[in-house]
Scaffold this motif. Sequence first.
Motif, PDB file in Angstrom:
ATOM      1  N   ARG A 245       6.069   1.604 -20.079  1.00 44.48           N
ATOM      2  CA  ARG A 245       5.071   2.665 -20.210  1.00 44.48           C
ATOM      3  C   ARG A 245       4.286   2.888 -18.923  1.00 44.48           C
ATOM      4  N   LEU A 246       4.616   2.098 -17.878  1.00 42.91           N
ATOM      5  CA  LEU A 246       3.962   2.294 -16.588  1.00 42.91           C
ATOM      6  C   LEU A 246       4.390   3.620 -15.956  1.00 42.91           C
ATOM      7  N   HIS A 247       3.515   4.166 -15.134  1.00 46.37           N
ATOM      8  CA  HIS A 247       3.894   5.309 -14.306  1.00 46.37           C
ATOM      9  C   HIS A 247       5.120   4.909 -13.480  1.00 46.37           C
ATOM     10  N   PRO A 248       6.126   5.768 -13.357  1.00 49.89           N
ATOM     11  CA  PRO A 248       7.346   5.402 -12.615  1.00 49.89           C
ATOM     12  C   PRO A 248       7.086   4.907 -11.204  1.00 49.89           C
ATOM     13  N   ARG A 249       6.050   5.410 -10.547  1.00 49.15           N
ATOM     14  CA  ARG A 249       5.769   4.996  -9.166  1.00 49.15           C
ATOM     15  C   ARG A 249       5.138   3.611  -9.097  1.00 49.15           C
ATOM     16  N   LEU A 250       4.712   3.054 -10.247  1.00 50.30           N
ATOM     17  CA  LEU A 250       4.151   1.709 -10.260  1.00 50.30           C
ATOM     18  C   LEU A 250       5.204   0.639 -10.561  1.00 50.30           C
ATOM     19  N   ARG A 251       6.301   1.038 -11.153  1.00 53.49           N
ATOM     20  CA  ARG A 251       7.273   0.055 -11.626  1.00 53.49           C
ATOM     21  C   ARG A 251       7.842  -0.837 -10.529  1.00 53.49           C
ATOM     22  N   PRO A 252       8.125  -0.304  -9.306  1.00 55.33           N
ATOM     23  CA  PRO A 252       8.634  -1.205  -8.272  1.00 55.33           C
ATOM     24  C   PRO A 252       7.674  -2.358  -7.949  1.00 55.33           C
ATOM     25  N   TYR A 253       6.379  -2.113  -8.085  1.00 53.72           N
ATOM     26  CA  TYR A 253       5.401  -3.146  -7.740  1.00 53.72           C
ATOM     27  C   TYR A 253       5.426  -4.303  -8.740  1.00 53.72           C
ATOM     28  N   PHE A 254       5.722  -4.001  -9.996  1.00 54.48           N
ATOM     29  CA  PHE A 254       5.655  -5.021 -11.038  1.00 54.48           C
ATOM     30  C   PHE A 254       7.023  -5.490 -11.516  1.00 54.48           C
ATOM     31  N   SER A 255       8.093  -4.897 -10.997  1.00 56.73           N
ATOM     32  CA  SER A 255       9.440  -5.354 -11.313  1.00 56.73           C
ATOM     33  C   SER A 255       9.844  -6.489 -10.370  1.00 56.73           C
ATOM     34  N   ALA A 256      10.960  -7.140 -10.697  1.00 51.91           N
ATOM     35  CA  ALA A 256      11.425  -8.257  -9.879  1.00 51.91           C
ATOM     36  C   ALA A 256      11.819  -7.786  -8.485  1.00 51.91           C
ATOM     37  N   VAL A 257      11.477  -8.581  -7.478  1.00 56.92           N
ATOM     38  CA  VAL A 257      11.912  -8.329  -6.104  1.00 56.92           C
ATOM     39  C   VAL A 257      13.245  -9.053  -5.917  1.00 56.92           C
ATOM     40  N   PRO A 258      14.315  -8.350  -5.621  1.00 53.11           N
ATOM     41  CA  PRO A 258      15.622  -9.001  -5.478  1.00 53.11           C
ATOM     42  C   PRO A 258      15.626 -10.028  -4.345  1.00 53.11           C
ATOM     43  N   ALA A 259      16.495 -11.015  -4.461  1.00 55.17           N
ATOM     44  CA  ALA A 259      16.657 -11.998  -3.390  1.00 55.17           C
ATOM     45  C   ALA A 259      17.050 -11.288  -2.105  1.00 55.17           C
ATOM     46  N   GLY A 260      16.466 -11.720  -0.998  1.00 58.49           N
ATOM     47  CA  GLY A 260      16.744 -11.097   0.286  1.00 58.49           C
ATOM     48  C   GLY A 260      15.909  -9.866   0.563  1.00 58.49           C
ATOM     49  N   SER A 261      15.018  -9.532  -0.372  1.00 53.00           N
ATOM     50  CA  SER A 261      14.142  -8.371  -0.200  1.00 53.00           C
ATOM     51  C   SER A 261      12.689  -8.808  -0.252  1.00 53.00           C
ATOM     52  N   VAL A 262      11.809  -7.895   0.093  1.00 50.17           N
ATOM     53  CA  VAL A 262      10.377  -8.151   0.059  1.00 50.17           C
ATOM     54  C   VAL A 262       9.678  -6.842  -0.313  1.00 50.17           C
ATOM     55  N   GLY A 263       8.591  -6.935  -1.062  1.00 54.60           N
ATOM     56  CA  GLY A 263       7.780  -5.766  -1.361  1.00 54.60           C
ATOM     57  C   GLY A 263       6.659  -5.656  -0.349  1.00 54.60           C
ATOM     58  N   ARG A 264       6.552  -4.512   0.305  1.00 53.52           N
ATOM     59  CA  ARG A 264       5.516  -4.336   1.335  1.00 53.52           C
ATOM     60  C   ARG A 264       4.708  -3.080   1.049  1.00 53.52           C
ATOM     61  N   GLY A 265       3.398  -3.214   1.152  1.00 53.63           N
ATOM     62  CA  GLY A 265       2.501  -2.089   0.979  1.00 53.63           C
ATOM     63  C   GLY A 265       1.512  -2.020   2.124  1.00 53.63           C
ATOM     64  N   ARG A 266       1.020  -0.802   2.361  1.00 53.17           N
ATOM     65  CA  ARG A 266       0.042  -0.615   3.442  1.00 53.17           C
ATOM     66  C   ARG A 266      -0.912   0.492   3.046  1.00 53.17           C
ATOM     67  N   GLY A 267      -2.206   0.255   3.234  1.00 58.73           N
ATOM     68  CA  GLY A 267      -3.189   1.257   2.878  1.00 58.73           C
ATOM     69  C   GLY A 267      -4.566   0.906   3.403  1.00 58.73           C
ATOM     70  N   THR A 268      -5.584   1.387   2.698  1.00 56.89           N
ATOM     71  CA  THR A 268      -6.975   1.182   3.113  1.00 56.89           C
ATOM     72  C   THR A 268      -7.827   0.878   1.896  1.00 56.89           C
ATOM     73  N   PHE A 269      -8.618  -0.174   1.996  1.00 56.31           N
ATOM     74  CA  PHE A 269      -9.625  -0.455   0.983  1.00 56.31           C
ATOM     75  C   PHE A 269     -10.893   0.297   1.361  1.00 56.31           C
ATOM     76  N   THR A 270     -11.381   1.145   0.473  1.00 56.36           N
ATOM     77  CA  THR A 270     -12.608   1.875   0.763  1.00 56.36           C
ATOM     78  C   THR A 270     -13.823   0.961   0.705  1.00 56.36           C
ATOM     79  N   VAL A 271     -13.732  -0.127  -0.052  1.00 54.51           N
ATOM     80  CA  VAL A 271     -14.831  -1.090  -0.149  1.00 54.51           C
ATOM     81  C   VAL A 271     -14.236  -2.477  -0.310  1.00 54.51           C
TER      82      VAL A 271
END
Length: 231
Positions: free
Chosen positions: A18-44
């Motif tokens: 039921r997650l938004h499709p764009r959120l699913r990669p963040y909470f799904s399994a990261v395959p072996a040999g891969s890494v999840g990387r994000g970049r952004g800005t914290f406003t506070v």
Amino acid sequence: MTVARSPYEAAMGDELDRLHPRLRPYFSAVPAGSVGRGRGTFTVVGTPRRWLWPALWVLGRQGVLFAVDRRDVPFRVENRPSTTASGAVAVTAVRTFAFADGSRHMVDEIMARGDGLEDHLGHRHRWSARLRATVVDGALTMVSTSTALRLGPVRLRVPRAVAPRVTLHESFDESVGRQRVSVVLDSPTLGRLYEYTGHFDYEVVADDPAQPVGSADEQHPTQPRRRGPRP
């Protein structure tokens, strides 16, 4: 190749669908040999309550929270699949905050525990929190149900009357086309103790050891530093 379930998939099962499709990669399994990387800005990031800063300074050295009150802080997050000492599937995350006076790293390892999740915080996992996760309107909310401190082999549960409540909210902000994260710590008696909130982009890519999280290109020496309480 079979990919092990992520801790979120193990704890929540079909509810993650039921997650938004764009959120699913963040909470799904990261395959072996891969890494999840994000970049952004914290406003506070942090708290204007300076009387908390001595304790936060200690937590900062442990990679948990920082004694700051900042705005518009660039950050990176790196998620890697891992396995706990007991053999449980986990995800280890390193969040790098590019403060004007140098980058600092927040570390945690999250795993499924029964029908919920357990997050171990800091470089040595001295702090932990049990979390209850739910999906509402495509967004994931996790709320702490208990917290504990490990001293050597002893795990001490923090009494509910004084334990801060941690609330994490992950959503996809359609207005800017980016993932939004908000983490707040609240006290039953003192109110808001700490928070960090912001937007970021995230993708799962082939692991490249040549570009670890916290690399030199994250430094932002011109970033303004805020010293006083915010209005």
